[in-house]
Design a protein around this motif. Structure first.
Motif, PDB file in Angstrom:
ATOM      1  N   TRP A  73       0.822  -1.061  -0.006  1.00  0.00           N
ATOM      2  CA  TRP A  73       0.046  -0.041   0.159  1.00  0.00           C
ATOM      3  C   TRP A  73       0.954   1.283  -0.043  1.00  0.00           C
ATOM      4  O   TRP A  73       0.687   2.301  -0.580  1.00  0.00           O
ATOM      5  N   ALA A  74       2.041   1.292   0.900  1.00  0.00           N
ATOM      6  CA  ALA A  74       2.902   2.332   0.776  1.00  0.00           C
ATOM      7  C   ALA A  74       3.604   2.684  -0.225  1.00  0.00           C
ATOM      8  O   ALA A  74       4.522   3.652  -0.393  1.00  0.00           O
ATOM      9  N   GLY A  75       4.033   1.418  -1.006  1.00  0.00           N
ATOM     10  CA  GLY A  75       5.176   1.153  -1.943  1.00  0.00           C
ATOM     11  C   GLY A  75       6.657   1.524  -1.480  1.00  0.00           C
ATOM     12  O   GLY A  75       7.182   2.112  -2.005  1.00  0.00           O
ATOM     13  N   ARG A  76       6.476   1.040  -0.216  1.00  0.00           N
ATOM     14  CA  ARG A  76       7.972   1.065   0.252  1.00  0.00           C
ATOM     15  C   ARG A  76       8.195  -0.115   0.924  1.00  0.00           C
ATOM     16  O   ARG A  76       7.392  -1.084   1.239  1.00  0.00           O
ATOM     17  N   PRO A  77       9.351  -0.616   0.875  1.00  0.00           N
ATOM     18  CA  PRO A  77      10.086  -2.063   1.149  1.00  0.00           C
ATOM     19  C   PRO A  77       9.765  -2.125   2.764  1.00  0.00           C
ATOM     20  O   PRO A  77       9.894  -1.232   3.420  1.00  0.00           O
ATOM     21  N   LEU A  78       9.774  -3.438   3.178  1.00  0.00           N
ATOM     22  CA  LEU A  78      10.085  -3.787   4.400  1.00  0.00           C
ATOM     23  C   LEU A  78      11.649  -4.064   4.763  1.00  0.00           C
ATOM     24  O   LEU A  78      12.288  -4.649   3.930  1.00  0.00           O
ATOM     25  N   VAL A  79      11.914  -3.249   5.832  1.00  0.00           N
ATOM     26  CA  VAL A  79      13.227  -3.520   6.407  1.00  0.00           C
ATOM     27  C   VAL A  79      13.333  -3.892   7.727  1.00  0.00           C
ATOM     28  O   VAL A  79      12.408  -3.964   8.516  1.00  0.00           O
ATOM     29  N   GLU A  80      14.479  -4.829   8.061  1.00  0.00           N
ATOM     30  CA  GLU A  80      14.443  -5.217   9.443  1.00  0.00           C
ATOM     31  C   GLU A  80      15.057  -4.093  10.415  1.00  0.00           C
ATOM     32  O   GLU A  80      15.715  -3.319  10.140  1.00  0.00           O
ATOM     33  N   ASP A  81      14.139  -3.923  11.667  1.00  0.00           N
ATOM     34  CA  ASP A  81      14.607  -3.188  12.501  1.00  0.00           C
ATOM     35  C   ASP A  81      15.484  -3.831  13.582  1.00  0.00           C
ATOM     36  O   ASP A  81      15.021  -4.606  14.223  1.00  0.00           O
ATOM     37  N   PRO A  82      16.731  -3.316  13.646  1.00  0.00           N
ATOM     38  CA  PRO A  82      17.680  -4.077  14.672  1.00  0.00           C
ATOM     39  C   PRO A  82      17.233  -4.138  16.032  1.00  0.00           C
ATOM     40  O   PRO A  82      17.397  -5.095  16.972  1.00  0.00           O
ATOM     41  N   GLY A  83      16.523  -2.813  16.602  1.00  0.00           N
ATOM     42  CA  GLY A  83      15.966  -3.086  17.903  1.00  0.00           C
ATOM     43  C   GLY A  83      15.027  -4.172  17.989  1.00  0.00           C
ATOM     44  O   GLY A  83      14.975  -4.744  19.207  1.00  0.00           O
ATOM     45  N   LEU A  84      14.077  -3.898  17.216  1.00  0.00           N
ATOM     46  CA  LEU A  84      12.966  -5.077  17.273  1.00  0.00           C
ATOM     47  C   LEU A  84      13.503  -6.525  17.293  1.00  0.00           C
ATOM     48  O   LEU A  84      13.116  -7.391  18.016  1.00  0.00           O
ATOM     49  N   ALA A 109      10.427  -8.526  13.158  1.00  0.00           N
ATOM     50  CA  ALA A 109      11.243  -7.563  13.283  1.00  0.00           C
ATOM     51  C   ALA A 109      11.240  -6.710  12.078  1.00  0.00           C
ATOM     52  O   ALA A 109      12.001  -5.554  11.975  1.00  0.00           O
ATOM     53  N   ARG A 110      10.181  -7.056  11.202  1.00  0.00           N
ATOM     54  CA  ARG A 110      10.418  -6.087   9.933  1.00  0.00           C
ATOM     55  C   ARG A 110       9.288  -5.214  10.014  1.00  0.00           C
ATOM     56  O   ARG A 110       8.326  -5.196  10.497  1.00  0.00           O
ATOM     57  N   LEU A 111       9.819  -3.772   9.385  1.00  0.00           N
ATOM     58  CA  LEU A 111       8.723  -2.433   9.432  1.00  0.00           C
ATOM     59  C   LEU A 111       8.836  -2.005   7.880  1.00  0.00           C
ATOM     60  O   LEU A 111       9.826  -2.372   7.290  1.00  0.00           O
ATOM     61  N   VAL A 112       7.683  -1.287   7.690  1.00  0.00           N
ATOM     62  CA  VAL A 112       7.654  -0.521   6.390  1.00  0.00           C
ATOM     63  C   VAL A 112       9.088   0.406   6.509  1.00  0.00           C
ATOM     64  O   VAL A 112       8.948   1.061   7.504  1.00  0.00           O
ATOM     65  N   ASP A 113       9.520   0.561   5.489  1.00  0.00           N
ATOM     66  CA  ASP A 113      10.750   1.505   5.404  1.00  0.00           C
ATOM     67  C   ASP A 113      10.027   2.660   5.911  1.00  0.00           C
ATOM     68  O   ASP A 113       9.156   3.366   5.187  1.00  0.00           O
ATOM     69  N   GLY A 114      10.575   3.490   6.910  1.00  0.00           N
ATOM     70  CA  GLY A 114      10.202   4.869   7.382  1.00  0.00           C
ATOM     71  C   GLY A 114       9.057   4.962   8.595  1.00  0.00           C
ATOM     72  O   GLY A 114       8.746   5.851   8.925  1.00  0.00           O
ATOM     73  N   ALA A 115       8.636   3.687   8.729  1.00  0.00           N
ATOM     74  CA  ALA A 115       7.653   3.516   9.643  1.00  0.00           C
ATOM     75  C   ALA A 115       8.148   3.650  11.296  1.00  0.00           C
ATOM     76  O   ALA A 115       9.291   3.370  11.252  1.00  0.00           O
ATOM     77  N   THR A 116       7.311   3.971  12.017  1.00  0.00           N
ATOM     78  CA  THR A 116       7.602   4.207  13.430  1.00  0.00           C
ATOM     79  C   THR A 116       7.339   2.839  14.340  1.00  0.00           C
ATOM     80  O   THR A 116       6.003   2.534  13.977  1.00  0.00           O
ATOM     81  N   PRO A 117       8.165   2.262  15.089  1.00  0.00           N
ATOM     82  CA  PRO A 117       7.644   0.949  15.631  1.00  0.00           C
ATOM     83  C   PRO A 117       6.931   1.126  16.786  1.00  0.00           C
ATOM     84  O   PRO A 117       7.201   2.244  17.507  1.00  0.00           O
ATOM     85  N   LEU A 118       6.065   0.276  17.109  1.00  0.00           N
ATOM     86  CA  LEU A 118       5.179   0.752  18.319  1.00  0.00           C
ATOM     87  C   LEU A 118       5.508  -0.509  19.263  1.00  0.00           C
ATOM     88  O   LEU A 118       4.848  -1.581  18.979  1.00  0.00           O
ATOM     89  N   PRO A 119       6.476  -0.631  20.208  1.00  0.00           N
ATOM     90  CA  PRO A 119       6.795  -1.865  20.851  1.00  0.00           C
ATOM     91  C   PRO A 119       5.775  -2.439  21.537  1.00  0.00           C
ATOM     92  O   PRO A 119       4.833  -2.152  21.986  1.00  0.00           O
TER      93      PRO A 119
END
Lengths: 420, 420
Positions: free
Chosen positions: A88-99, A122-132
């Motif tokens: 939907w966002a047209g952005r890739p999933l990237v691994e968040d090292p903290g998650l 642990a993957r987020l849409v690139d640029g998204a803010t994690p909600l732990p």
């Protein structure tokens, strides 16, 4: 990001498209959003497919400033919410090292190696803010596209709730117009709805009809008061409303922001070191069931007799057989005798007696289906009441439980008032 | 119109966007559609605004061959579903003379003149097919645009259901691929989920994992069997599945396509002219409450004692005080004595006794929270069982009720088997 005024809820999961589950998470999400002054304008449900989620999300994003989605964030193959968001966002999933580190640590704490598939969480849409997620591996995330904010939370209710309250609401709070919608509920029992309506109707104009909702169910009435505005102002307004409505309903008010009659009664009994016993006919044990649903109720509730037959009323509660014959089992005199019989048998301060015709059979022209007599016997004497309840067997019984407990609540209240 | 394979549900009403109501109509709609072999692929909810309804409808219409919408067809100003449909279809609303006459007649039958605003309910989107409402003034309608069929039904559940079954399903039936999805539910109580899973797992491959759903709740297990195909074939397949699963679960099977344990037990007792009484501690009256929820249960259930205190167990049920002291109130011996005590006191054929620690407090290392002993005493003797239930106070109590009633069901079943 602009100011958030409107929102949509999106439930994700193929199980929400079947015949036995609804998106109950959306009710809690709506309550939190409303409290922030954000109005929910649409809802959707999508199954666990990337296309389906993406399509419903697109629709909702076009209708509201915010979409809160729940579900599909687990580690298994059928959880594809991340992929759908990425599409939907047209952005890739990237691994968040903290998650990733947090998930690895969760497994380690349970003495386990992290399985390869778990890294997906642990993957987020690139640029998204994690909600732990404080109590699970699946974190939520929050992002924006074309002026719409999208937040995704896990579907497991308690995890959803924790992230909603701990992460999402504080963030959204800074993005609203600063208005809040606060609610307060007055709980009444032992009243007729029409009578309550008549007494509170003059207040509608003063506070606004849409700020007052009256909800009725078997023997109880809830008056939900609502105020909108900056937080302090809304709270002041609500205090004012509560005072006005409380004056209008008087002693019929059982509680504010709680509706567990049995809990209220047990608390009062425990506080004054008093006890109660029950004598139930048409409710078959439901009053005892309600009282004992309260943890610690054994300090106040000593027991009861389910006297479903006349023989039991005589043998176990000492009801006079002549009285039963003269008045019939469903009568004020028998309800009184049952309440007193329970009190005597169990040696309690209070006794509750209930007898009635729950239906569907057993009614007569003089004693129709729905007729119930109840009585409470206490240190100051015995009081009885009766009503012909509408509805089916289950609602007659539910209403009876509420009425009988409420009569005890009122008598306990008067004892305090008089004994002062 | 093409063949209908997929559908979406749309709930209409601002009240469905609040904090306490969900679109429960969609569950019934889904069940009927599934039985026709139509798969629900999305759901939506819109408030009572033309724009909102039109937007969500457009989204859903783009995702499915059929959209079934419910709500917003009443006579008041906030009901705007007809206007929204008209806007979506790009076709005007026209008065249907047949519907107008029917509405006028409904008012006349109640001795009333039709009020001007009620004529609104006689309007249909030009070209739509009316779906008459046998028990209300608001008819439904059915139409098509760009290959998608849209049906709208009133939101009042019983009216919705009548039009769904009487009008919509028969019409849709001719528009499907001819497949049906049939379901049958095996209901088990008094079992461990894991034990059931182990015994039925070998059957998954034979019948297909997705055709078997296992649902568990406090002390009970439901195995939902599903078969898809032409109706006769699906029914044959379901019979075959039922036979295989019934063999696997054996006497744990309580019922097929019903799950009211108390009703099953009361029916069996009435059939053989036998009676039962209860002695409840931790369930506080809930077993009596369940039994008396069954209409006509007074023929089999004579009453019970809620023995929430040790004093009551001794005085009202004849439990030996020495036994209470030696074994403790929560013990097999006391559960047995309670069941026998209830049977003696009430002079019944059967007695149920229950004692346990529902929590959250009261547990010890030897007798933890969740430990419950239950017993049933009958003509052939007394049998007891126990378990440490997981979950909170409410689920421990719910599970206990199911377990105790199921033990009685099993003993009644054996009596028949042995007694011939």
């Amino acid at each position: 990001m602009g100011t958030i005024r409107t929102a949509a809820c999106l439930g994700i999961g193929t199980e929400l498209l079947g015949t036995d589950r609804l998106d109950t998470n959306s009710l809690e999400v709506t309550a939190r959003l409303e409290s922030l002054g954000i109005e929910v304008v649409a809802k959707g449900v999508a199954g666990d497919t990337v296309d389906g989620i993406r399509a419903v999300l697109s629709c909702l994003a076009g209708r509201a400033d915010l979409v809160v989605a729940t579900g599909g964030l687990g580690p298994t193959e059928d959880d594809v919410t991340r992929e759908a968001l990425s599409a939907w966002a047209g952005r890739p999933l990237v691994e968040d090292p903290g998650l990733a580190a947090a998930i690895r640590e969760r497994y380690r704490a349970h003495g386990l190696e992290m399985p390869p598939f778990a890294v997906k969480m642990a993957r987020l849409v690139d640029g998204a803010t994690p909600l732990p997620n404080p109590s699970g591996a699946a974190a939520g995330m929050m992002m924006e596209r074309d002026g719409t904010v999208v937040a995704v939370l896990p579907g497991v209710p308690h995890e959803m709730r924790e992230i909603l309250d701990g992460e999402l609401v504080p963030r959204l709070s800074a993005m609203t117009a600063g208005e809040r919608v606060l609610r307060r509920t007055l709980f009444l029992a032992g009243v007729y709805e029409s009578d309550v309506e008549r007494r509170i109707a003059p207040l509608y104009e003063r506070f606004g009809r849409r700020n007052v909702t009256v909800l009725c169910s078997a023997g109880t009435v809830r008056i939900v008061l609502r105020a909108r505005g900056p937080e302090d102002e809304a709270r002041r307004r609500l205090d004012e409303m509560e005072a006005a409505f409380t004056e209008a309903v008087g002693e019929d008010l059982a509680a504010v922001d709680r509706d567990d009659l049995a809990g209220i009664v047990v608390e009062q009994l425990v506080r004054r070191d008093q006890t109660v016993a029950t004598a139930e006919s048409c409710t078959g044990g439901l009053i005892g069931g309600e009282l004992t649903a309260v943890p610690g109720s054994s300090a106040a509730f000593l027991g009861g007799v389910v006297a479903y037959s006349n023989g039991s009323k005589v043998r176990d509660l000492g009801v006079d057989p002549g009285l039963l014959e003269r008045e019939g089992a469903v009568s004020e005199a028998v309800a009184r005798a049952m309440a007193e019989g329970a009190r005597n048998r169990f040696g309690t301060d209070w006794g509750i007696g209930v007898t009635g015709i729950a239906g569907p059979g057993g009614g007569t022209p003089e004693k129709p289906v729905g007729l119930v007599h109840w009585a409470v016997s206490g240190p100051g004497g015995t009081r009885a009441s009766h009503r012909i309840f509408p509805g089916d067997r289950a609602s007659v019984r539910r209403a009876t439980v509420a009425m009988a407990l409420d009569l005890l609540r009122r008598m306990l209240g008067e004892e305090v008032a008089h004994g002062g």
